[in-house]
Design an enzyme around this catalytic site. Structure first.
Site, PDB file in Angstrom:
ATOM      1  N   CYS A   1       0.836  -1.198   0.000  1.00 53.56           N
ATOM      2  CA  CYS A   1       0.000   0.000   0.000  1.00 53.56           C
ATOM      3  C   CYS A   1       0.881   1.262   0.000  1.00 53.56           C
ATOM      4  CB  CYS A   1      -0.968  -0.034   1.184  1.00 53.56           C
ATOM      5  SG  CYS A   1      -2.397   1.037   0.959  1.00 53.56           S
TER       6      CYS A   1
ATOM      7  N   HIS B   1      -3.870  -5.144   0.856  1.00 56.90           N
ATOM      8  CA  HIS B   1      -3.310  -5.678   2.105  1.00 56.90           C
ATOM      9  C   HIS B   1      -3.416  -7.206   2.137  1.00 56.90           C
ATOM     10  CE1 HIS B   1      -2.594  -1.902   4.305  1.00 56.90           C
ATOM     11  NE2 HIS B   1      -3.598  -1.440   3.579  1.00 56.90           N
TER      12      HIS B   1
ATOM     13  N   GLU C   1      -2.282  -9.161   4.385  1.00 56.11           N
ATOM     14  CA  GLU C   1      -2.270  -9.680   5.760  1.00 56.11           C
ATOM     15  C   GLU C   1      -3.649  -9.842   6.366  1.00 56.11           C
ATOM     16  OE1 GLU C   1      -1.733  -5.159   6.070  1.00 56.11           O
ATOM     17  OE2 GLU C   1      -1.190  -6.781   4.703  1.00 56.11           O
TER      18      GLU C   1
ATOM     19  N   VAL D   1      -1.222 -15.681  31.728  1.00 57.61           N
ATOM     20  CA  VAL D   1      -0.417 -16.464  30.791  1.00 57.61           C
ATOM     21  C   VAL D   1       0.997 -15.901  30.655  1.00 57.61           C
ATOM     22  CG1 VAL D   1      -0.228 -17.259  28.399  1.00 57.61           C
ATOM     23  CG2 VAL D   1      -2.471 -17.130  29.492  1.00 57.61           C
TER      24      VAL D   1
END
Length: 508
Positions: A78, A166, A168, A223
């Site tokens: 982009c 994009h 992703e 965690v």
């Protein structure tokens, strides 16, 4: 030396997603500001230039000297693609309207490695306000859509590519294929970055770094701190001293159950009951920020006091993870400040300790994978995130022991119900809020005027965005009845159906 991909960030909201997708290919990558990144060494196999909320046509647009980058494959995404084209003399124009949303590739030249195995008509996700209208002479057009004349390009005789969509995001259906083509086939990065390898390398590095030094660490039961502590424990054993503070704002029976689970891991843990100190500091405070500061201040005081009982401590262990590090680095300049919401924020300076953060290169799902490699029980690894200030920011208004009791009972019924109905693992985070209002109700033949509680459950990947969880009506009805019948002081239950954004996950 582990192969890596370098992502230079121009401020895109999607940059973390690029890194996550590459990590899913078992290839290590790092995100750095475009204007402040480490000098690449031989381990860097490729570079990705991220998107940006800025326009290449702006006077003060973020810029980078492409010729100064190492001679490795480059992928501009982009803004990164537009910057490559603009710097080489290409023509860009402001789009008549922002090109945002789904589009389809109506032309794909699959002779180019980047686009191999992509199918004609493949759906991609656009999010840009400028359009490349003319490519420089040495650029080759390799894909376009019906409305975007240049969806992808390659520089002749160089492994440099640009795409105006994009890959992703999940809306780009074959985005993972494109990223795999770039990272594995073009950059030839080894796909050998796994949880087992991370544990092996981290333990070796920690042993060399810490030697026989003592490390003190505050545990939360969550965690991140649990995995970080276990990793350090594997390196230095009993030289790790863990402190678990009961701030009086934990879930019902959490102090005892967490201590018991840590004993099973072989950790050297001391539990400290400091409820009264926290309640005293919170007395009369109603502003959320005042409450957070009070909780943070008392935690530091208690932790510092307990840590000083241990002789010759050199290091402070922290469960910082990669999103914390990324979000604390500004793409406008080389500022690095860990966010103040960490439970142990301010401790290193106060205690004059060095900091060790074994998880600061990992995303949340990777932390859990490392925990599995370390054979940490699922009841710890599968726990929902819980805010550092605990129930202190789930009780709206002032804090009293009685309000904590009420909310602990409500929260316990809700969370236990999620587990009993096999809904717990479908939820990113769940909890209850005690609201500073009362409502009229009827119990038996008597009028009541008691507290209202709100239940909150969200789905998310990393907590940066979240959607309210569509729990079954039957479940919500049953839980509401249980709460009203069993928790004295509550006569009304509501369910929060707000997404983030615009709402936040917590109410304060």
């Amino acid at each position: 030396m582990t192969d890596k991909i370098l992502i230079l960030d121009f401020g895109s909201q999607y940059t973390q997603l690029i890194a996550r997708r590459i990590r899913e290919l078992n290839v290590y990558c790092e995100i750095h500001p475009f204007n402040h990144y480490p000098k690449p060494d031989k381990s860097v196999k490729g570079i990705i230039l991220s998107g940006s909320p800025c326009s290449v046509l702006d006077e003060d647009a973020p810029d980078i000297a492409i010729d100064d980058l190492p001679e490795v494959p480059i992928l501009g995404v982009c803004y990164g693609a537009q910057l490559l084209a603009h710097k080489e003399g290409g023509e860009l124009s402001k789009s008549s309207h922002r090109e945002y949303g789904r589009a389809n590739l109506t032309h794909i030249d699959t002779h180019y490695d980047l686009l191999k195995e992509l199918t004609l008509g493949s759906q991609v996700w656009m999010s840009h306000g400028d359009t490349i209208t003319k490519l420089p002479e040495q650029f080759e057009l390799i894909a376009h859509t019906e409305s975007i004349p240049v969806a992808a390009f390659k520089i002749k005789d160089k492994p440099i590519y640009g795409i105006q969509f994009h890959p992703e995001v999940t809306h780009t259906v074959e985005g993972k294929v494109l990223l795999r083509n770039f990272v594995v086939h073009i950059c030839r990065a080894a796909q050998d970055w796994t949880a087992d390898i991370f544990v092996e390398e981290s333990v070796r590095e920690l042993k060399a770094k810490l030697g026989k030094d003592k490390v003190v660490m505050g545990l939360s039961g969550g965690v991140d701190s649990s995995v970080a502590a276990t990793l350090i424990h594997h390196a230095i054993g009993k030289n790790l001293y863990c402190i678990f503070v009961d701030n009086g704002l934990l879930r019902k029976n959490e102090f005892e159950s967490v201590l018991k689970s840590y004993e099973g891991l072989g950790l050297n843990v001391k539990g400290v009951d400091a409820k009264k100190e926290f309640y005293d500091a919170l007395k009369g405070k109603t502003d959320p920020e005042d409450k957070r500061k009070a909780i943070g201040r008392v935690f530091i005081e208690v932790f510092d006091r307990e840590a000083k009982k241990i002789q010759d401590v050199t290091w402070l262990g922290q469960g910082t993870i990669y999103p914390d590090v990324i979000e604390s680095v500004s793409v406008k300049g080389p500022s690095v400040t860990i966010k103040s919401h960490h439970n142990v924020g301010g401790l290193p300076e106060k205690m004059h300790l060095k900091v060790v953060e074994p998880l600061n290169s990992l995303f949340k799902d990777e932390v859990r994978n490392v925990g599995r490699a370390l054979e940490i029980p699922q009841n710890i690894l599968g726990r929902h995130p819980f805010p550092g200030p605990g129930l202190g920011i789930r009780i709206l208004g002032d804090i009293t022991p009685e309000k904590v009791r009420i909310l602990q009972e409500v929260d316990d019924i809700f969370v236990a119900g999620l587990k009993e109905d096999d809904l717990y693992d479908q939820v990113w985070q769940a909890g209850a809020m005690l609201l500073p209002i009362q409502s009229v109700g009827v119990m038996g033949d008597e009028r009541t005027y008691e507290n209202v509680v709100a239940l909150r459950a969200v789905t998310s990947l990393d907590g940066m965005t979240a959607d309210w969880c569509h729990l079954p009506y039957e479940f919500l009805g049953r839980i509401s009845n249980k709460i009203i019948n069993r928790v004295k002081g509550v006569n009304r239950v509501v369910y929060d159906i707000s997404s983030k954004p615009p709402a936040t996950i917590e109410w304060e």
